[in-house]
Design an enzyme around this catalytic site. Sequence first.
Site, PDB file in Angstrom:
ATOM      1  N   SER A 144       0.812  -1.228   0.000  1.00 48.32           N
ATOM      2  CA  SER A 144       0.000   0.000   0.000  1.00 48.32           C
ATOM      3  C   SER A 144       0.843   1.276   0.000  1.00 48.32           C
ATOM      4  CB  SER A 144      -0.968   0.036   1.192  1.00 48.32           C
ATOM      5  OG  SER A 144      -1.666  -1.183   1.278  1.00 48.32           O
ATOM      6  N   ARG A 145       2.027   1.195  -0.575  1.00 51.08           N
ATOM      7  CA  ARG A 145       2.930   2.358  -0.677  1.00 51.08           C
ATOM      8  C   ARG A 145       3.402   2.882   0.684  1.00 51.08           C
ATOM      9  NH1 ARG A 145       2.947   0.342  -4.848  1.00 51.08           N
ATOM     10  NH2 ARG A 145       2.398   1.195  -6.900  1.00 51.08           N
ATOM     11  N   LEU A 146       3.238   2.045   1.731  1.00 53.10           N
ATOM     12  CA  LEU A 146       3.691   2.463   3.069  1.00 53.10           C
ATOM     13  C   LEU A 146       5.094   1.896   3.302  1.00 53.10           C
ATOM     14  CD1 LEU A 146       0.329   2.003   5.007  1.00 53.10           C
ATOM     15  CD2 LEU A 146       1.317   4.094   4.052  1.00 53.10           C
TER      16      LEU A 146
END
Length: 219
Positions: A197-199
Amino acid sequence: MSLEEVKNYMNSIRRDFADRPLNENSVKDNPFEQYATWFEEAVNSQILDPSAMNLSTADAKAKPTSRIVYLRDIIDSGIVFYTNYNSQKGKNLAENPQASATLFWSELERQIRFEGEVEKVADEVSDKYFAARPKESKIGAWASHQSDVLADRKELEEQVKFFTEKFKDTKDIPRPDFWGGYRLIPNRIEFWQGRPSRLHDRIVYLKKDNDWQIVRVNP
Ligand SMILES: Cc1cc2nc3c(=O)[nH]c(=O)nc-3n(C[C@H](O)[C@H](O)[C@H](O)COP(=O)(O)O)c2cc1C
């Protein structure tokens, strides 16, 4: 694919990253030790070119340009690459001795960034590296006026022929004085690990006096 199809395709590619955390409490105190840990994993993962890094330089007016070079050594907390001192990057570094370099290991979802001042390595260091290169590479270094315009491929081949003949009886081809190593001495090194999730995890080492401060930054 037409250019239009390429544009649509580029837009549609999305990949999520695996969940392999990078934690500020478990990284090594020294960023080069951390690099060694990751490099070993890159080699074990059979990454094709784990030492290929994108090197960015800029001219006196800060106009940037980038290209791939090989990270060949680590000497006194500096990363070393070899090139032609008269090339575009060489001219940039003479005017503006700063650079950044980025390694990207797609298969491991990892990126490492180095930023800092650049200086030439000692002549003896370049001599030793040059001496260990295959004969063809040595002749190539003499023959190529790297980054200068060539009339055609033949002009380069003539140069190779010329130096092959010149050095045909030379056992130890000398290093040209226009060819050698640079050392990028980073004051900032970042280790980036892709996460879902692009984290992503981003752990940054900042040089403070002779020590390294470790911080985490937002993805
Ligand atoms: C995988 C790879 C590795 C390379 N390694 C080097 C290198 O170690 N040294 C070098 O001078 N050029 C290397 N090159 C070529 C450079 O990308 C570039 O074409 C050349 O250095 C001229 O760059 P410049 O005109 O910006 O100075 C490599 C290219 C690739 C794709």
